[in-house]
Scaffold this motif. Structure first.
Motif, short mmCIF file in Angstrom:
data_model
loop_
_atom_site.label_atom_id
_atom_site.label_comp_id
_atom_site.label_asym_id
_atom_site.label_seq_id
_atom_site.Cartn_x
_atom_site.Cartn_y
_atom_site.Cartn_z
N VAL A 184 0.81 -1.22 0.00
CA VAL A 184 0.00 0.00 0.00
C VAL A 184 0.84 1.27 0.00
N LEU A 185 1.88 1.31 0.83
CA LEU A 185 2.60 2.57 1.00
C LEU A 185 3.30 3.07 -0.27
N PRO A 186 4.02 2.23 -1.01
CA PRO A 186 4.58 2.72 -2.27
C PRO A 186 3.50 3.11 -3.28
N ALA A 187 2.39 2.36 -3.30
CA ALA A 187 1.30 2.68 -4.22
C ALA A 187 0.65 4.01 -3.86
N LEU A 188 0.70 4.36 -2.59
CA LEU A 188 0.18 5.65 -2.14
C LEU A 188 1.10 6.80 -2.55
N ARG A 189 2.39 6.60 -2.39
CA ARG A 189 3.36 7.67 -2.65
C ARG A 189 3.52 7.95 -4.15
N GLU A 190 3.48 6.90 -4.97
CA GLU A 190 3.85 7.01 -6.38
C GLU A 190 3.06 8.06 -7.17
N PRO A 191 1.72 8.15 -7.02
CA PRO A 191 0.99 9.12 -7.85
C PRO A 191 0.97 10.54 -7.32
N LEU A 192 1.51 10.78 -6.12
CA LEU A 192 1.40 12.09 -5.49
C LEU A 192 2.45 13.06 -6.00
N ALA A 193 2.07 14.33 -6.05
CA ALA A 193 2.98 15.38 -6.50
C ALA A 193 3.86 15.85 -5.34
N SER A 201 -1.20 8.18 12.21
CA SER A 201 -1.14 7.79 13.62
C SER A 201 -1.31 6.28 13.66
N HIS A 202 -0.68 5.65 14.66
CA HIS A 202 -0.61 4.19 14.65
C HIS A 202 -0.44 3.70 16.08
N VAL A 203 -1.12 2.60 16.43
CA VAL A 203 -0.96 2.06 17.78
C VAL A 203 0.40 1.40 17.94
N VAL A 204 0.90 1.46 19.18
CA VAL A 204 2.25 0.99 19.51
C VAL A 204 2.15 -0.34 20.26
N THR A 205 3.25 -1.05 20.28
CA THR A 205 3.28 -2.39 20.89
C THR A 205 2.97 -2.39 22.38
N HIS A 228 9.23 0.69 13.55
CA HIS A 228 8.42 0.25 12.41
C HIS A 228 7.48 1.37 11.97
N ILE A 229 6.90 2.08 12.91
CA ILE A 229 5.98 3.17 12.56
C ILE A 229 6.73 4.29 11.85
N GLU A 230 7.93 4.62 12.34
CA GLU A 230 8.71 5.66 11.65
C GLU A 230 9.06 5.23 10.23
N ALA A 231 9.28 3.94 10.03
CA ALA A 231 9.62 3.44 8.70
C ALA A 231 8.45 3.58 7.72
N LEU A 232 7.24 3.77 8.23
CA LEU A 232 6.10 3.99 7.34
C LEU A 232 6.27 5.28 6.55
N PHE A 233 7.13 6.17 7.03
CA PHE A 233 7.37 7.44 6.36
C PHE A 233 8.56 7.38 5.40
N ASP A 234 9.08 6.20 5.13
CA ASP A 234 10.20 6.08 4.19
C ASP A 234 9.83 6.70 2.85
N MET A 267 1.13 4.01 23.73
CA MET A 267 -0.13 3.59 23.13
C MET A 267 -0.22 3.93 21.65
N VAL A 268 0.08 5.17 21.33
CA VAL A 268 -0.09 5.63 19.95
C VAL A 268 0.95 6.70 19.63
N LEU A 269 1.49 6.63 18.41
CA LEU A 269 2.44 7.62 17.93
C LEU A 269 1.94 8.19 16.61
N CYS A 270 2.34 9.42 16.34
CA CYS A 270 1.87 10.06 15.12
C CYS A 270 2.96 10.99 14.57
N GLY A 271 2.78 11.36 13.32
CA GLY A 271 3.71 12.28 12.68
C GLY A 271 3.15 12.77 11.36
N VAL A 272 3.77 13.81 10.83
CA VAL A 272 3.39 14.37 9.53
C VAL A 272 4.67 14.55 8.71
N ALA A 273 4.61 14.18 7.45
CA ALA A 273 5.78 14.28 6.57
C ALA A 273 5.36 14.90 5.24
N VAL A 274 6.35 15.42 4.51
CA VAL A 274 6.09 16.01 3.19
C VAL A 274 6.89 15.25 2.14
#
Length: 279
Positions: A184-193, A201-205, A228-234, A267-274
């Motif tokens: 999902v994540l590469p497919a999400l990033r690929e079409p974006l400008a 945001s994502h629940v933690v272990t 692992h959650i931070e790696a979602l922003f690769d 419990m939960v971590l979040c972040g925003v990236a560009v």
């Protein structure tokens, strides 16, 4: 949207409540459990029973859900203030005021918002309640988060993928397996400008035991480590303050008004990236 299609099928009763036809109210559902934690009314006894069982195990869950929602509102406002005028919400859930379109269209009335979910009850409420400003547009896409191709195709009827889009995946990616996320994540990033933004945001272990019970009832829900959650922003550039608990992400005046607030970093971590221009 301004039309209520909830009358398309005959309703059924739950006590004195109206239940849209085809809605399973005997089995807990993740959107309705979350709605109950947020203080909403679009839930049924099995949803409430599961939520109360989880709250008995982890009393901070209700405040965690509300902190998560506060983060989402601050994140999309920040995106709109940065000049983004298009938004794609992945895993919208049941409408909860304020909604994304209400926040971003307050900043810029011409903002366009596409909500994505594949739950019949969410669809009923989205059609009935999600009305945008006259200058902008608010629409709903009935699609599975795992099918990014279908989501992009349908969202492109409202959003221009040649321009930056603010994408939100708040409390939704933890319903995907590692294998599904990898697709999902590469497919999400690929079409974006370039200039697009991504809020997660994502629940933690630390919630592993609670999520075991939750997954047994709703069928999915996978806590992950902070790494692992931070790696979602690769492939994205994470904005300050980085990956933090919800109320620690650029807190606004509403956070100062909370007199008793427990830490939720376990419990939960979040972040925003560009998304930066590729070189």
């Amino acid at each position: 949207m301004t039309t209520d299609h909830s009358a398309d099928a005959p309703p059924g009763p739950e006590g004195d409540r109206i239940v849209p036809h085809g809605i399973d109210v005997e089995t807990p559902h993740k959107a309705r459990v979350y709605d109950y934690l947020l203080g909403g009314k679009d839930n049924f006894e099995p949803d409430r029973a599961l939520a109360e069982r989880l709250l008995h195990k982890e009393p901070r869950l209700r405040e965690g859900a509300r902190a998560n929602r506060r983060f989402l509102m601050r994140a999309v406002r920040m995106m709109a203030e940065r000049g983004i005028r298009q938004f794609l919400d992945l895993g919208a859930g049941l409408p909860t005021r304020p909604n994304i379109h209400e926040v971003v269209q307050e900043v810029a009335p011409e903002c366009r918002v596409v909500y994505v979910d594949n739950d019949p009850m969410v669809l009923v409420h989205a059609r009935a309640l999600l009305t945008g400003s006259p200058e902008g547009k608010t629409t709903y896409v009935d699609a599975d988060l795992r099918d990014l191709g279908a989501i992009v195709e349908k969202a492109a009827e409202t959003l221009a993928f040649t321009e930056p889009i603010g994408v939100t995946a708040v409390a939704s990616l933890h319903f995907l397996t590692d294998e599904q996320l990898a697709a999902v994540l590469p497919a999400l990033r690929e079409p974006l400008a370039p200039g697009s933004a991504l809020a997660i945001s994502h629940v933690v272990t630390g919630l592993a035991s609670v999520m075991d019970d939750y997954r047994a009832s709703v069928g999915s829900g996978y806590p992950r480590t902070p790494e692992h959650i931070e790696a979602l922003f690769d492939g994205w550039s994470l904005l300050p303050p980085g990956l933090v608990e919800p109320d620690a992400w650029r807190p606004g005046p509403e956070i100062a008004q909370i007199t008793e607030r427990a830490s939720m970093a376990d419990m939960v971590l979040c972040g925003v990236a560009v998304l930066q221009e590729q070189r």
